[in-house]
Design a protein around this motif. Sequence first.
Motif, PDB file in Angstrom:
ATOM      1  N   UNK A 173       0.665  -1.190   0.076  1.00 29.03           N
ATOM      2  CA  UNK A 173      -0.154  -0.200   0.037  1.00 29.03           C
ATOM      3  C   UNK A 173       0.994   1.274  -0.223  1.00 29.03           C
ATOM      4  N   UNK A 174       2.013   1.012   0.847  1.00 26.88           N
ATOM      5  CA  UNK A 174       2.718   2.487   0.707  1.00 26.88           C
ATOM      6  C   UNK A 174       1.976   3.449   1.470  1.00 26.88           C
ATOM      7  N   UNK A 175       1.613   4.579   1.058  1.00 20.38           N
ATOM      8  CA  UNK A 175       0.945   5.821   1.692  1.00 20.38           C
ATOM      9  C   UNK A 175      -0.578   5.716   1.388  1.00 20.38           C
ATOM     10  N   UNK A 176      -1.061   5.014   0.323  1.00 20.65           N
ATOM     11  CA  UNK A 176      -2.352   4.782   0.129  1.00 20.65           C
ATOM     12  C   UNK A 176      -3.107   4.069   1.084  1.00 20.65           C
ATOM     13  N   UNK A 177      -4.433   4.381   1.096  1.00 22.60           N
ATOM     14  CA  UNK A 177      -5.477   3.696   1.994  1.00 22.60           C
ATOM     15  C   UNK A 177      -6.671   3.009   1.285  1.00 22.60           C
ATOM     16  N   UNK A 178      -6.861   2.043   1.864  1.00 21.73           N
ATOM     17  CA  UNK A 178      -8.036   1.197   1.336  1.00 21.73           C
ATOM     18  C   UNK A 178      -8.497   0.298   2.467  1.00 21.73           C
ATOM     19  N   UNK A 179      -9.912  -0.094   2.095  1.00 26.25           N
ATOM     20  CA  UNK A 179     -10.291  -0.998   3.175  1.00 26.25           C
ATOM     21  C   UNK A 179     -10.498  -2.361   2.584  1.00 26.25           C
ATOM     22  N   UNK A 180      -9.899  -2.539   1.427  1.00 28.58           N
ATOM     23  CA  UNK A 180      -9.621  -4.043   0.909  1.00 28.58           C
ATOM     24  C   UNK A 180      -8.607  -4.959   1.873  1.00 28.58           C
ATOM     25  N   UNK A 181      -8.977  -5.981   2.199  1.00 33.15           N
ATOM     26  CA  UNK A 181      -8.087  -6.880   2.787  1.00 33.15           C
ATOM     27  C   UNK A 181      -6.743  -7.128   1.902  1.00 33.15           C
TER      28      UNK A 181
END
Length: 235
Positions: A221-229
């Motif tokens: 992910x790095x700095x990215x955000x996501x709710x996906x597992x």
Amino acid sequence: MDDGIGSMPEQGVGALTTIVPPAEEAAIEFYLDEVWMEKGLSTNTLAAYRADLRACAGWLAVSRREMTLLQAGTGDLQAYLAARHELSPRSLARLQSALRHYYRHQLRHGRIAIDPTGAIETPKLGRRLPGSLSEAEVEALLAAPDAGTSLGMRDRAMLELLYATGLRVSELVTLGRDQVNPRAGVLRVTGKGSKDRLVPIGETALDWLERYLAEARPALLGVRLTEALFVTSRG
């Protein structure tokens, strides 16, 4: 090789025989040459068609007083199929397929006016049970990803989770981070009909999942955000 047909009596209604009149033999070979040139069928397929057509032609010649394949009507073919009651549903379906291809070909070339197989129902076949993997094959599959990389660790966690829980692939790839409870060792899965269920994870799968969450997922992910597992290398 004895196919179980030639050993049957060759006289009387219902008799089965592989003795085919020479003219019918030639007609069958002519048909096979045509479909080979038109469709490029394999040697095995042509051999199967030949065997099925010869058996039917032999039966018609004896039981229907020298009737040819091109002269046969729906009733004649139904009687022949009934005489082959020893066949399994799958073998009977293959036989009907050979006859259907033959008569459709002859209809297309104008040699008959009506396809006599058109009104004959194909037997319904049950679905084959899926094959299962051996323990060694399962171990090899689970060990296939390179767990030394972030993507490999993700893939290993996904495979372990599939193996431990029996999730559908569609359920696995749509899991959200909030659907996992590592402390309780369960997943909350939304399945068909939007129904939720709790699924135990299992110790080994949980270990790989926690390693993925702690190491591989943040790296992907790095700095990215996501709710996906489970995430890709692009987050």
